[in-house]
Design a protein around this motif. Sequence first.
Motif, PDB file in Angstrom:
ATOM      1  N   GLY A 144      94.725  57.448  89.754  1.00 51.75           N
ATOM      2  CA  GLY A 144      93.976  58.362  90.425  1.00 51.75           C
ATOM      3  C   GLY A 144      92.779  57.468  90.739  1.00 51.75           C
ATOM      4  O   GLY A 144      91.597  57.894  91.113  1.00 51.75           O
ATOM      5  N   ARG A 145      92.351  56.144  90.084  1.00 53.99           N
ATOM      6  CA  ARG A 145      91.251  55.567  90.464  1.00 53.99           C
ATOM      7  C   ARG A 145      91.545  54.050  89.718  1.00 53.99           C
ATOM      8  O   ARG A 145      92.611  53.690  89.183  1.00 53.99           O
ATOM      9  CB  ARG A 145      90.162  56.090  89.438  1.00 53.99           C
ATOM     10  N   PRO A 146      90.603  52.994  90.070  1.00 55.49           N
ATOM     11  CA  PRO A 146      90.960  51.751  89.817  1.00 55.49           C
ATOM     12  C   PRO A 146      90.967  51.452  88.303  1.00 55.49           C
ATOM     13  O   PRO A 146      90.073  52.129  87.635  1.00 55.49           O
ATOM     14  CB  PRO A 146      89.840  50.940  90.478  1.00 55.49           C
ATOM     15  N   THR A 147      91.815  50.814  87.632  1.00 56.19           N
ATOM     16  CA  THR A 147      91.727  50.731  86.154  1.00 56.19           C
ATOM     17  C   THR A 147      92.150  49.136  85.837  1.00 56.19           C
ATOM     18  O   THR A 147      92.738  48.402  86.710  1.00 56.19           O
ATOM     19  CB  THR A 147      92.787  51.650  85.534  1.00 56.19           C
ATOM     20  N   PHE A 148      91.786  48.889  84.737  1.00 53.23           N
ATOM     21  CA  PHE A 148      91.542  47.392  84.265  1.00 53.23           C
ATOM     22  C   PHE A 148      91.899  47.386  82.764  1.00 53.23           C
ATOM     23  O   PHE A 148      91.910  48.363  82.018  1.00 53.23           O
ATOM     24  CB  PHE A 148      90.317  46.647  84.416  1.00 53.23           C
ATOM     25  N   LEU A 149      92.462  46.117  82.355  1.00 51.83           N
ATOM     26  CA  LEU A 149      92.605  45.767  80.840  1.00 51.83           C
ATOM     27  C   LEU A 149      90.949  45.570  80.331  1.00 51.83           C
ATOM     28  O   LEU A 149      90.292  45.065  80.814  1.00 51.83           O
ATOM     29  CB  LEU A 149      93.492  44.555  80.609  1.00 51.83           C
ATOM     30  N   THR A 150      90.864  46.156  79.071  1.00 51.36           N
ATOM     31  CA  THR A 150      89.581  46.019  78.484  1.00 51.36           C
ATOM     32  C   THR A 150      89.172  44.897  78.156  1.00 51.36           C
ATOM     33  O   THR A 150      89.907  43.745  77.928  1.00 51.36           O
ATOM     34  CB  THR A 150      89.563  46.996  77.215  1.00 51.36           C
ATOM     35  N   VAL A 151      88.042  44.639  78.364  1.00 49.70           N
ATOM     36  CA  VAL A 151      87.363  43.478  77.814  1.00 49.70           C
ATOM     37  C   VAL A 151      86.334  43.700  76.601  1.00 49.70           C
ATOM     38  O   VAL A 151      85.819  42.718  76.119  1.00 49.70           O
ATOM     39  CB  VAL A 151      86.207  42.708  78.934  1.00 49.70           C
ATOM     40  N   SER A 152      86.433  44.844  76.079  1.00 48.23           N
ATOM     41  CA  SER A 152      85.696  45.073  74.872  1.00 48.23           C
ATOM     42  C   SER A 152      85.856  46.715  74.505  1.00 48.23           C
ATOM     43  O   SER A 152      86.021  47.507  75.500  1.00 48.23           O
ATOM     44  CB  SER A 152      84.361  44.999  75.085  1.00 48.23           C
TER      45      SER A 152
END
Length: 464
Positions: free
Chosen positions: A201-209
């Motif tokens: 339900g929102r933009p999501t990404f792979l973590t950078v930290s």
Amino acid sequence: MQRELIKHVLERDDFGSTVTVAGWVRTRRDSKGGFSFIELTDGSIITGLQVIADNELPNYESAVLRLSIGSAVRITGTLTESPAKGQRIEIKATEVEPFGLADPETYPLQKKRVSFERLREIAHLRPRTNTIGAVTRVRNSLSYATHRFYQDRDFLYLNTPLITASDAEGAGSMFRVSTIDPATAPRTSDGEIDYAEDFFGRPTFLTVSGQLSAETYALALDRVYTFGPTFRAENSNTRRHLAEFWMVEPEIAFADLNDDADLAEDYVTYLIRYVLENNETDLEFFNRWVDTDLLDRLHHVAESGFERITYTEAIGLLEPANDSFEFPVVWGDDLQSEHERYLTEQVFKRPVTVTDFPFAFKAFYMRRNDDGKTVAAMDVLVPGIGEIVGGSQREERLDVLADSMRIKGMDEDHYWWYLDLRRFGSAPHAGFGLGLERVVQFTTGMQNIRDVIPFPRTPRNAEF
RNA sequence: UCCGGGGUAGCUCAGUUUGGCAGAGCAGCGGACUGUUAAUCCGUUUGUCGUGGGUUCGAGUCCCACCCCCGGAGCCA
């Protein structure tokens, strides 16, 4: 299946006993004296085990003479004192049981050295090589030592999310995580892809930290550490960068920058001493074939420790050498790679912890110093690799943190929970991130980071 | 992404300056020899010269475009 690992067999001296081993053939040499030498490795230790296979064996012609480099085999035999130089013991085979053979016409590995570049193209077979096997054992030791170090100091191992909605943690480009099919993507009224319709339900990404998440637990449980994969979508093409790498991130409450730097230096020293004690044969191999200064350098660091200077002091040390740099040294600019190398390789010849960098080019969450110009940040630099640790004391004052976010142009609404930590029971705290692969590089002397992770992820490379 | 170097036999590379028969070492294969150990010695097979265009009587070699690899820089761990 019954067999004993070669590293244990090599320690035995009960000659005459029967032993069974299994592994992959490294070489076979036939003697017209009526027998063959088989060198067998199983990954438990870099040293191979020499097997004598006599032509009296019932399957000598059908099996032994077909064993070539890469073939898998189980061998039972008698533990024997070796009459020739090169090995203390050997196995006189009584039973040779081949599994999969490897056609020498097409098997990509040779008895002779294969370049690391070539091995990256056959990443599924390179663990059979001496070098990658040794790298893998050292990497394993560093992982185990990491848990030992933190567990012994009452840290809790914390799993932070790999999928995150924070789209501006300030550490570079991120990989988008989405279930939307680009061909049939839902659109908003102005034509943009509508991520409100996406899985989360929102933009999501792979973590950078995992740091921001780790802070929430450190401010409840006093001391935690994460150890997991981290992702950066930068188009980096260097021997020091990966798109997917493993990072260790401790976070400690009631701690300042000095506590943080102490922890980082103790931890790195612990890792070096651990592999010196537990990976002796592997390090000797690297010292002979990969980097002839390796053991001297590791012993030197383990004994003489780290230099610790402020950014401002570093600028003072660099300025006299300004002529030798491509980029001029100016207070207020970030240190260039050549400056970091000069400090670790020329001035101190050992790891250097640089602290208190200018606020202007550091992250929003770093604690502002009283001088109004710098933040309580630190980088640990090592010779040959550069930065292996980056950390800071975190800004625990709500008003100062909000001010820093405004200056950096960040949306406070996205970080409401992070700011809550400062609204309720805030406390001084600090932490850092350590790049596992860079430590593997430092402790093995391996030049390229793509050779110290089993399956490297870099731009245009995700084959394996 | 920018700068530099490179892509020729299974592997490592020479040949490109000055266009004119596709080469070497290693590996493999066959043989000799040997308690060998990066074994040694003799013989021998192997090609989309990164891809696509172009110039030319003729292109691995010259021109154009693109792809990939390596190193340095940036981003950072």
